[in-house]
Design a protein around this motif. Structure first.
Motif, short mmCIF file in Angstrom:
data_model
loop_
_atom_site.label_atom_id
_atom_site.label_comp_id
_atom_site.label_asym_id
_atom_site.label_seq_id
_atom_site.Cartn_x
_atom_site.Cartn_y
_atom_site.Cartn_z
N LYS A 60 114.08 42.74 77.09
CA LYS A 60 114.50 43.03 75.73
C LYS A 60 115.29 41.76 75.34
O LYS A 60 115.40 41.34 74.13
CB LYS A 60 115.33 44.40 75.88
N THR A 63 112.82 39.05 74.47
CA THR A 63 111.96 39.29 73.32
C THR A 63 113.04 39.28 71.81
O THR A 63 112.56 39.39 70.93
CB THR A 63 111.31 40.35 73.34
N GLY A 64 114.37 39.15 72.24
CA GLY A 64 115.15 38.95 71.42
C GLY A 64 115.76 40.43 70.74
O GLY A 64 116.46 40.64 69.65
N ILE A 65 115.43 41.47 71.29
CA ILE A 65 115.92 42.92 70.92
C ILE A 65 117.43 43.23 71.60
O ILE A 65 118.15 43.63 70.44
CB ILE A 65 114.99 44.21 71.69
N LEU A 66 117.67 42.73 72.46
CA LEU A 66 119.35 42.76 72.87
C LEU A 66 119.80 41.07 72.91
O LEU A 66 119.15 40.39 73.33
CB LEU A 66 119.26 43.32 74.28
N ARG A 84 114.53 35.17 66.62
CA ARG A 84 113.61 36.56 66.77
C ARG A 84 112.17 36.40 65.96
O ARG A 84 111.29 36.53 66.49
CB ARG A 84 114.35 37.72 66.81
N ALA A 88 108.41 35.73 67.44
CA ALA A 88 107.62 36.75 67.54
C ALA A 88 105.96 36.62 67.14
O ALA A 88 105.21 37.01 67.52
CB ALA A 88 107.90 37.96 66.46
N ASP B 104 113.39 49.02 68.49
CA ASP B 104 112.92 47.95 69.51
C ASP B 104 111.47 47.50 68.85
O ASP B 104 111.23 46.26 68.64
CB ASP B 104 112.46 48.45 70.66
N MET B 107 111.50 45.26 65.93
CA MET B 107 112.41 43.85 66.09
C MET B 107 111.24 42.86 67.10
O MET B 107 111.69 41.85 66.98
CB MET B 107 113.51 44.08 67.19
N LEU B 108 110.05 43.38 67.21
CA LEU B 108 109.12 42.44 67.87
C LEU B 108 108.04 41.80 66.92
O LEU B 108 107.23 41.12 67.34
CB LEU B 108 108.37 43.09 68.86
N TYR B 109 108.44 42.18 65.63
CA TYR B 109 107.48 41.49 64.57
C TYR B 109 108.19 40.38 63.72
O TYR B 109 109.33 40.34 63.79
CB TYR B 109 106.93 42.54 63.75
N PRO B 110 107.24 39.39 63.47
CA PRO B 110 107.66 38.51 62.65
C PRO B 110 108.26 38.48 61.38
O PRO B 110 107.95 37.81 60.09
CB PRO B 110 106.56 37.50 62.71
N TYR B 259 123.62 47.60 68.48
CA TYR B 259 122.39 48.21 68.97
C TYR B 259 122.23 48.05 70.28
O TYR B 259 122.23 46.81 70.90
CB TYR B 259 121.26 47.84 68.21
N SER B 261 119.57 49.63 72.07
CA SER B 261 117.93 50.15 72.52
C SER B 261 118.07 51.41 73.24
O SER B 261 119.06 52.13 73.16
CB SER B 261 117.55 48.93 73.32
#
Lengths: 329, 269
Positions: A60, A63-66, A84, A88, B104, B107-110, B259, B261
């Protein structure tokens, strides 16, 4: 060689509040502790560890989540939690426990949406989509709603969806969880092929030793937030556990073995299966002793199963840090 | 620079169209359920309109408001709310997404996290609300073309108010943990105050209705704008919508830093 992932003393601390309504106390949980590593382009690594070891937290952060509590990380030259959006476009992520496919729609519709999300040019998208459909064998169920697919079909579509925008690295967090033996093997083959033929860097977490053996060349074991082993998969098996399995077939019933440093795993009238602790006795000496037990028809020396090696490494880690917590975030 | 900004907006507009299309298709997998929810919401709103019709038959004027004004108020509030949650249905889900670590996947998309996440879901009952407002306004008020254009613009501005309030109230989850119940209560308050004439309230309540629960941008300014075809009131409504969105977004992004997660098993639907 160019590194696609560079971690330098990465730390993540979670604050946990506990107690009653009136009396609350706060304690810190170190999920990731001073992790440093480099992953070159095109490498496939297995990032493994027991539940609560810090695997998902690390992914995480990558991938920039945390945000990390301290330390540096660079993925494809970008700082994940700061860049992020840019990152992506270059990474693919598959969470075995979370789907990016729309449950009530066919995978084809999710692909169309992803093309829009990633701003893919129509021609590029169609070429890429057609190639993925062919390579992942999706054509037979591309128009069927995801809820009606088998788990194996869904995961194939899931991985294909993560590759639609041609990422340079793919993070796979337990992609084979819940799959049957055949579906699991199919998915492993596809990931391995993509790694070898397309040069895709693969960052895999799994609890399945088969995934590690079939997909990864390098294994990083993490426990209590720290790296406890970083080696080639083949080396890990050979070096980390000082034991061998010796299977012997005899022409006649053998004598009972009385050799120090061995334990009998299985015994029948004409066969013996022994586990040899090579720290106590060299394997050549055991072979010599076994030959004296009776006329030998066949003999094989095997490494112990990878599950056993991993369990051994985890157990050692637990001895080093007995106050482990079970928090997996 | 301007062209690039326009290109960005156009690109997001295409994304909105794609998401609405996917959400609609997803709902069409269960046509019966979708239609019954739309009809149920339509009937539910109708009951309130019937109530007001009966009320105004006995008391034709209430603090300067007539039946047409109250019907217009209901039409604008219902359509504004409906448009908001038809396009940005995930606004209603923000506390759950935060509590269960489901941000989550977004947050993985551009794409910008907040607008992209908001687009991810359509609320079927909201389609009923949106439809209801337009049918009632055209059916009861019989507007001319200018009033109708103003009505459309105002429903879009009011939709911004509701989206902003969804973000604002939903983002409490970042700060207090499980805020689902509190957020729901705040939304009920917002909807309730949005469907009563603002003239009924005075003093401190009025201040609250332009700040903490910004229902004044739904239940007063748009009605004034339509009554007098006032561009100033319409502009103030739009400004209110943008303001609530800005405050909501600021609180969301402040909260996002907290946050943490999660690891729940999830499927999108």
């Amino acid at each position: 060689m160019h590194n696609v992932v560079h971690l330098d003393n990465l730390n993540k601390v979670f604050k946990l509040k506990t107690g009653s309504f009136f009396k609350r106390s706060e304690r810190e949980i170190q999920a990731v502790s001073n992790i440093s590593l480099d992953i070159p382009k095109g490498q496939s690594i297995a990032f493994i560890g027991p539940n609560g070891a810090g695997k998902s937290t690390t992914i995480k952060m990558l991938t920039g989540i945390l945000h990390p509590s301290s330390g540096q990380a660079s993925v494809l030259g970008l700082t994940p939690w700061k860049q992020r959006d840019k990152l992506a476009y270059k990474i693919g992520v598959v969470f075995g426990q979370r789907s990016q496919l729309w449950y009530h729609l066919p995978p084809g519709d999710t692909f169309e949406l992803l093309a829009q999300i990633y701003n893919l040019k129509k021609n590029d998208y169609q070429k890429r989509r057609d190639m993925l459909i062919e390579r992942f064998g999706l054509s037979s169920f591309l128009d069927i709603p995801v809820r009606r697919l088998s788990l194996g079909q869904r995961m194939r579509a899931e991985v294909a969806a993560s590759l639609l925008h041609a990422p340079e690295i793919v993070f796979l967090d337990e992609p084979t969880i819940g799959l049957d033996v055949i579906a699991r093997q199919e998915l492993r083959d596809l990931i391995r092929q993509w790694n070898q033929e397309e040069g895709l860097t693969v960052f895999l977490t799994s609890h399945d030793a088969g995934d590690i053996e079939n997909v990864a060349r390098r294994v990083i074991v993490i426990n209590h937030g720290q790296i406890v082993l970083d080696d080639k998969v083949s080396q890990m098996r050979r070096q980390y556990l000082a034991s061998k399995v010796l299977a012997v077939k005899f022409h006649e019933p053998p004598l009972s073995p009385a050799i120090s440093g061995i334990s009998i795993l299985k015994s029948s009238q004409y066969t013996l299966k022994l586990e040899v602790d090579t720290n106590i006795i060299p394997i050549e000496q055991v072979v010599n002793e076994v030959l004296k037990l009776g006329p030998v028809a066949d003999i094989t020396i095997e490494n112990p199963p990878l599950e056993k090696v991993i369990a051994h490494i985890y157990a050692q880690g637990n001895k080093l840090a007995p106050d482990r917590n079970d928090n997996e975030t | 620079m301007e062209a690039s900004l326009f290109a960005k907006f156009y690109n997001y507009f295409l994304l909105v169209v794609k998401y609405v299309s996917c959400n609609f298709k997803s709902h069409m997998e269960y046509r019966g359920a979708f239609l019954s929810q739309v009809i149920a919401m339509f009937l539910n709103n109708s009951v309130w309109v019937i109530f007001w019709v009966i009320f105004f038959n006995r008391f034709p004027v209430l603090r300067g408001w007539e039946i047409k004004d109250v019907i217009t108020l209901w039409a604008i509030a219902a359509s504004g709310f409906g448009i908001a949650d038809t396009i940005c249905g995930n606004g209603l889900e923000i506390p759950r997404l935060i509590t269960r670590g489901q941000l989550d996947i977004w947050m993985l998309y551009p794409r910008k996290l907040l607008p992209h996440m908001l687009l991810g879901r359509m609320d079927a009952t909201a389609c009923g609300d949106a439809l209801f407002g337009y049918v009632v306004y055209i059916g009861f008020v019989h507007p001319d073309i200018l009033h109708f254009i103003m009505f459309v613009a105002l429903t879009l501005a009011v939709a911004l108010v509701f989206i902003g309030f969804d973000i604002l109230s939903g983002s409490l989850g970042f700060f207090i943990g499980n805020s689902e119940a509190l957020t729901l209560e705040l939304r009920f308050a917002m909807i309730t105050f949005s469907t009563y004439p603002l003239n009924l309230f005075d003093g401190a309540v009025k201040i609250i209705l332009y700040t903490l629960i910004p229902a004044g941008f739904v239940s007063y300014l748009p009605i004034q704008a339509l009554r007098n075809l006032s561009l100033t009131d319409a502009f103030l409504t739009l400004l209110g919508g943008i303001g609530v969105i800005l405050v909501g977004s600021t609180i969301f992004h402040l909260g996002l830093k907290r946050y943490e997660s999660g690891n729940l098993l999830e499927m999108r639907n």
